[in-house]
Design an enzyme around this catalytic site. Structure first.
Site, PDB file in Angstrom:
ATOM      1  N   THR A  86     -17.655 -13.475  -6.780  1.00 57.38           N
ATOM      2  CA  THR A  86     -17.692 -12.960  -5.399  1.00 57.38           C
ATOM      3  C   THR A  86     -16.914 -11.642  -5.345  1.00 57.38           C
ATOM      4  OG1 THR A  86     -15.674 -14.026  -4.548  1.00 57.38           O
ATOM      5  CG2 THR A  86     -17.690 -15.348  -4.519  1.00 57.38           C
ATOM      6  N   ALA A 102     -18.174  -8.720  -6.048  1.00 58.02           N
ATOM      7  CA  ALA A 102     -18.498  -8.074  -7.327  1.00 58.02           C
ATOM      8  C   ALA A 102     -18.821  -6.595  -7.166  1.00 58.02           C
ATOM      9  CB  ALA A 102     -19.683  -8.801  -7.972  1.00 58.02           C
ATOM     10  N   SER A 103     -18.888  -6.119  -5.917  1.00 61.39           N
ATOM     11  CA  SER A 103     -19.392  -4.757  -5.717  1.00 61.39           C
ATOM     12  C   SER A 103     -18.368  -3.656  -5.979  1.00 61.39           C
ATOM     13  CB  SER A 103     -19.921  -4.613  -4.278  1.00 61.39           C
ATOM     14  OG  SER A 103     -18.890  -4.939  -3.367  1.00 61.39           O
ATOM     15  N   TYR A 160      -2.288 -11.701   4.873  1.00 67.13           N
ATOM     16  CA  TYR A 160      -2.720 -11.594   3.469  1.00 67.13           C
ATOM     17  C   TYR A 160      -1.876 -12.514   2.584  1.00 67.13           C
ATOM     18  CZ  TYR A 160      -3.940  -9.483  -1.026  1.00 67.13           C
ATOM     19  OH  TYR A 160      -4.371  -9.286  -2.319  1.00 67.13           O
TER      20      TYR A 160
HETATM   21  N1  NDP Z   1      -5.884  -4.459  -5.749  1.00 67.47           N
HETATM   22  C1  NDP Z   1      -4.792  -5.150  -6.027  1.00 67.47           C
HETATM   23  O1  NDP Z   1      -3.737  -4.599  -6.363  1.00 67.47           O
HETATM   24  C2  NDP Z   1      -4.814  -6.629  -5.939  1.00 67.47           C
HETATM   25  C3  NDP Z   1      -5.917  -7.318  -5.509  1.00 67.47           C
HETATM   26  N2  NDP Z   1      -5.878  -8.679  -5.465  1.00 67.47           N
HETATM   27  C4  NDP Z   1      -7.061  -9.433  -5.025  1.00 67.47           C
HETATM   28  O2  NDP Z   1      -8.166  -9.057  -5.815  1.00 67.47           O
HETATM   29  C5  NDP Z   1      -9.357  -9.299  -5.090  1.00 67.47           C
HETATM   30  C6  NDP Z   1     -10.246  -8.096  -5.165  1.00 67.47           C
HETATM   31  O3  NDP Z   1      -9.604  -7.029  -4.480  1.00 67.47           O
HETATM   32  P1  NDP Z   1      -9.818  -5.506  -4.882  1.00 67.47           P
HETATM   33  O4  NDP Z   1     -10.870  -5.387  -5.903  1.00 67.47           O
HETATM   34  O5  NDP Z   1      -8.490  -4.924  -5.132  1.00 67.47           O
HETATM   35  O6  NDP Z   1     -10.318  -4.946  -3.472  1.00 67.47           O
HETATM   36  P2  NDP Z   1     -11.644  -4.137  -3.083  1.00 67.47           P
HETATM   37  O7  NDP Z   1     -11.488  -3.880  -1.626  1.00 67.47           O
HETATM   38  O8  NDP Z   1     -11.884  -3.025  -3.998  1.00 67.47           O
HETATM   39  O9  NDP Z   1     -12.791  -5.201  -3.343  1.00 67.47           O
HETATM   40  C7  NDP Z   1     -12.940  -6.299  -2.525  1.00 67.47           C
HETATM   41  C8  NDP Z   1     -14.266  -6.921  -2.811  1.00 67.47           C
HETATM   42  O10 NDP Z   1     -14.433  -8.022  -1.919  1.00 67.47           O
HETATM   43  C9  NDP Z   1     -15.615  -7.824  -1.176  1.00 67.47           C
HETATM   44  N3  NDP Z   1     -15.500  -8.371   0.153  1.00 67.47           N
HETATM   45  C10 NDP Z   1     -14.628  -8.036   1.131  1.00 67.47           C
HETATM   46  N4  NDP Z   1     -14.890  -8.758   2.226  1.00 67.47           N
HETATM   47  C11 NDP Z   1     -15.932  -9.553   1.937  1.00 67.47           C
HETATM   48  C12 NDP Z   1     -16.670 -10.504   2.661  1.00 67.47           C
HETATM   49  N5  NDP Z   1     -16.411 -10.769   3.951  1.00 67.47           N
HETATM   50  N6  NDP Z   1     -17.682 -11.138   2.049  1.00 67.47           N
HETATM   51  C13 NDP Z   1     -18.009 -10.862   0.772  1.00 67.47           C
HETATM   52  N7  NDP Z   1     -17.366  -9.971   0.024  1.00 67.47           N
HETATM   53  C14 NDP Z   1     -16.347  -9.321   0.618  1.00 67.47           C
HETATM   54  C15 NDP Z   1     -15.814  -6.309  -1.110  1.00 67.47           C
HETATM   55  O11 NDP Z   1     -17.142  -6.027  -0.794  1.00 67.47           O
HETATM   56  P3  NDP Z   1     -17.580  -4.597  -0.147  1.00 67.47           P
HETATM   57  O12 NDP Z   1     -17.812  -3.708  -1.348  1.00 67.47           O
HETATM   58  O13 NDP Z   1     -18.824  -4.912   0.599  1.00 67.47           O
HETATM   59  O14 NDP Z   1     -16.452  -4.129   0.702  1.00 67.47           O
HETATM   60  C16 NDP Z   1     -15.424  -5.945  -2.528  1.00 67.47           C
HETATM   61  O15 NDP Z   1     -16.456  -6.212  -3.415  1.00 67.47           O
HETATM   62  C17 NDP Z   1      -8.938  -9.674  -3.683  1.00 67.47           C
HETATM   63  O16 NDP Z   1      -8.976 -11.062  -3.522  1.00 67.47           O
HETATM   64  C18 NDP Z   1      -7.504  -9.180  -3.603  1.00 67.47           C
HETATM   65  O17 NDP Z   1      -6.765  -9.914  -2.680  1.00 67.47           O
HETATM   66  C19 NDP Z   1      -4.792  -9.385  -5.867  1.00 67.47           C
HETATM   67  C20 NDP Z   1      -3.679  -8.746  -6.308  1.00 67.47           C
HETATM   68  C21 NDP Z   1      -3.583  -7.313  -6.351  1.00 67.47           C
HETATM   69  C1  LIG Z   2       8.284   4.173  -4.031  1.00 66.32           C
HETATM   70  C2  LIG Z   2       7.267   3.800  -3.046  1.00 66.32           C
HETATM   71  C3  LIG Z   2       7.021   4.685  -1.931  1.00 66.32           C
HETATM   72  C4  LIG Z   2       6.597   2.720  -3.226  1.00 66.32           C
HETATM   73  C5  LIG Z   2       5.592   2.173  -2.294  1.00 66.32           C
HETATM   74  C6  LIG Z   2       4.847   1.203  -3.024  1.00 66.32           C
HETATM   75  C7  LIG Z   2       4.196   0.134  -2.148  1.00 66.32           C
HETATM   76  C8  LIG Z   2       3.151   0.762  -1.279  1.00 66.32           C
HETATM   77  C9  LIG Z   2       3.678  -0.897  -3.139  1.00 66.32           C
HETATM   78  C10 LIG Z   2       4.847  -1.584  -3.847  1.00 66.32           C
HETATM   79  C11 LIG Z   2       4.372  -2.948  -4.248  1.00 66.32           C
HETATM   80  C12 LIG Z   2       2.907  -2.909  -3.956  1.00 66.32           C
HETATM   81  C13 LIG Z   2       2.091  -4.127  -3.936  1.00 66.32           C
HETATM   82  C14 LIG Z   2       0.945  -4.196  -3.168  1.00 66.32           C
HETATM   83  C15 LIG Z   2       0.584  -3.096  -2.228  1.00 66.32           C
HETATM   84  C16 LIG Z   2       1.377  -1.811  -2.389  1.00 66.32           C
HETATM   85  C17 LIG Z   2       2.841  -2.079  -2.673  1.00 66.32           C
HETATM   86  C18 LIG Z   2       3.455  -2.737  -1.464  1.00 66.32           C
HETATM   87  C19 LIG Z   2       0.092  -5.447  -3.138  1.00 66.32           C
HETATM   88  C20 LIG Z   2       0.484  -6.178  -1.880  1.00 66.32           C
HETATM   89  C21 LIG Z   2      -1.399  -5.132  -3.072  1.00 66.32           C
HETATM   90  C22 LIG Z   2      -2.244  -6.364  -3.003  1.00 66.32           C
HETATM   91  C23 LIG Z   2      -1.721  -7.535  -3.700  1.00 66.32           C
HETATM   92  O1  LIG Z   2      -2.402  -8.538  -3.765  1.00 66.32           O
HETATM   93  C24 LIG Z   2      -0.396  -7.589  -4.320  1.00 66.32           C
HETATM   94  C25 LIG Z   2       0.295  -6.264  -4.406  1.00 66.32           C
HETATM   95  C26 LIG Z   2       1.778  -6.483  -4.686  1.00 66.32           C
HETATM   96  C27 LIG Z   2       2.491  -5.190  -4.883  1.00 66.32           C
END
Ligand code: NDP
Ligand SMILES: CC(C)=CCC[C@@H](C)[C@H]1CC[C@H]2C3=C(CC[C@]12C)[C@@]1(C)CCC(=O)C[C@@H]1CC3
Length: 313
Positions: free
Chosen positions: A8, A10-11, A193
Site C-alpha cells: 500500500t 506504492a506510488s 501521527y
Molecule cells: N518519511 C519518513 O521519514 C518516514 C515515514 N514513515 C512512514 O512510511 C510510510 C510511507 O511514507 P512516505 O513514503 O515517507 O510518505 P509519502 O507521502 O511519500 O508516501 C505516502 C504514500 O501513501 C499513500 N497514501 C497516502 N494517503 C493514502 C490513502 N488515503 N490511501 C492510499 N494511499 C495513501 C500516498 O499516495 P499518493 O501518492 O496518492 O499521495 C503515497 O503513496 C508512512 O506510513 C509513514 O508514516 C515512517 C517513518 C519515517
Molecule cells: C536542526 C533542525 C532545525 C532540525 C529540525 C529537524 C526536524 C524537522 C526533524 C528532526 C527529527 C525528525 C523526524 C521526523 C520529522 C522531522 C524531524 C522532526 C519524523 C517525525 C518524520 C516521520 C516519522 O515517521 C518519524 C520521523 C522522526 C524524526
C-alpha cells in the site's frame, strides 16, 4: 506457486523504493501496487516495468482513508488472488505538520536533542480532521483502513501452506504518551501521527497473538528518516539536504516470519560511514493495552461492516 506481494502507498516515497527493492531481490514475485489514485498507480507500474520489464506487476485502487473504498479493494483482491504472501501496510499521512523549534532548542540545552532528532518526541504536532466516515483521518488512513483491509483478506492470509506476512511501516515517532485508549482515534490531541503509529505497534502485537496459529505473522518496521513527500511537507528540500543523509528502508524479506520477535520493531539505520543495518528495538507496548485496543477495533469494525453491508459478499 508464485509469491504475491501487496504494497500500500506504492506510488511514492518509501512504498515505491520498497517495490523497486522487492523486484530487485526477486523478479519472480507478483507485485500488486495498492494506490488511491489510478493514474498514479499506472504511472508507478510503468516506472517499475521500465526497470524490470519481465516483472509481473498489477495495480489495485484503494483509498485507505475511505472505508467503502477499502472494502471494494478487498473484494477485488479476493477475486484476483488465492493467497497473499507479503502485505506491506505502508501508506500513511501526516497532515499539516508543524515543527516546534523552541522544543528543539530546549532539547539542545537539556541534552535530549539527539533523542528528539531520531524520534521527534515533543517536536512535531499535526492538525487532523474527520473523514467522510466520521472517523479521524490519520487514524483511519494509517491504521484502521489497513486493519479493515487485512481482516477482509483473512481468507488469503490465513491457513495457507506457507505463512503469510504483514509488515507495517511504523515509526520511531510512535509514542505511548500520545496514545490513549479512551481517545484511540486521537480526536483531542495534536499528535495524531504519533498516536496512529503507536496504535499500529499495538495492533501488530495483538495480531500475532490472534493469528500466528493460522500462519499469519505481523511485524513493524521503521524506515528511519526518509526524504519523501511526507518529509518535504515538514521542511523544504534544501534544508533537508543540509540537515540529514537519506536513510533507506531495509525490509525483512529474507527472514523467516517465525523468527521475528512480535515485541520488537525493526529500525533501518545507517552508520556514520554509510553502512546500512537493521537494529531490533523492543516495542514500548503492554499486551493488556494491545488486547483492549483490539477489542475497540473489532467494535468499530462491526459498525463499519454494518454500515457497508451492501459492499460485502
Ligand atoms: N518519511 C519518513 O521519514 C518516514 C515515514 N514513515 C512512514 O512510511 C510510510 C510511507 O511514507 P512516505 O513514503 O515517507 O510518505 P509519502 O507521502 O511519500 O508516501 C505516502 C504514500 O501513501 C499513500 N497514501 C497516502 N494517503 C493514502 C490513502 N488515503 N490511501 C492510499 N494511499 C495513501 C500516498 O499516495 P499518493 O501518492 O496518492 O499521495 C503515497 O503513496 C508512512 O506510513 C509513514 O508514516 C515512517 C517513518 C519515517
Ligand atoms: C536542526 C533542525 C532545525 C532540525 C529540525 C529537524 C526536524 C524537522 C526533524 C528532526 C527529527 C525528525 C523526524 C521526523 C520529522 C522531522 C524531524 C522532526 C519524523 C517525525 C518524520 C516521520 C516519522 O515517521 C518519524 C520521523 C522522526 C524524526
Amino acid at each position: 506457486m508464485e509469491r504475491v506481494v501487496l504494497v500500500t502507498g506504492a506510488s511514492g516515497g518509501v512504498g515505491l523504493a520498497l517495490c523497486r527493492r522487492l523486484l530487485g531481490e526477486d523478479g519472480r514475485i507478483h507485485l500488486c501496487l495498492a494506490c488511491r489514485n489510478a493514474q498514479k498507480a499506472e504511472a508507478t507500474r510503468d516506472l517499475v516495468l521500465q526497470e524490470y520489464p519481465a516483472a509481473q506487476v498489477s495495480t489495485v485502487e484503494v483509498d485507505l482513508g475511505n472505508l467503502a473504498s477499502v472494502l471494494r479493494a478487498a473484494q477485488e483482491l479476493r477475486c484476483r488472488f488465492q493467497h497473499l504472501d507479503f502485505v506491506y501496510l505502508n501508506a500513511g499521512i501526516m497532515p499539516n505538520p508543524h515543527v516546534n523549534f523552541k522544543a528543539l532548542w530546549k532539547g539542545l540545552l537539556t541534552g535530549r536533542l539527539l533523542h528528539m532528532l531520531t524520534t521527534a518526541e515533543g517536536v512535531m504536532t499535526q492538525t487532523d480532521r474527520l473523514n467522510g466516515d466520521g472517523l479521524q483521518e490519520v487514524f483511519t488512513t494509517n491504521l484502521f483502513g489497513h486493519f479493515i483491509l487485512i481482516r477482509q483478506l483473512e481468507s488469503l492470509l490465513c491457513g495457507n501452506e506457507k505463512p503469510s506476512r504483514l509488515i507495517w511501516t511504523s515509526s520511531s515517532n510512535a509514542r505511548e504518551s500520545a496514545f490513549s485508549l479512551s481517545d484511540y482515534q486521537h480526536a483531542k490531541g495534536q499528535e495524531s501521527y504519533s498516536s496512529s503509529k503507536y496504535a499500529t505497534d499495538l495492533t501488530s502485537v495483538v495480531l500475532n497473538r490472534k493469528f500466528n496459529k493460522q500462519g499469519l505473522y505481523s511485524s513493524v518496521v521503521c524506515p528511519g528518516l526518509v526524504m519523501s513527500n511526507m518529509t518535504f511537507k515538514i521542511l523544504p528540500v534544501f534544508l533537508w539536504v543540509l540537515l540529514m543523509p537519506i536513510m533507506f528502508l531495509v525490509w525483512l524479506f529474507k527472514q523467516k516470519p517465525e523468527y521475528l520477535d512480535p515485541l520488537v520493531k525493526y529500525h533501518s539505520c545507517t552508520s556514520g560511514l554509510g553502512k546500512n543495518f537493521v537494529e531490533p528495538r523492543k516495542l514500548d507496548v503492554d499486551e493488556e493495552t494491545a488486547e483492549k485496543f483490539y477489542q475497540k477495533l473489532l467494535e468499530l469494525e462491526g459498525q463499519t461492516l454494518e454500515k457497508y453491508g451492501d459492499l460485502l459478499d
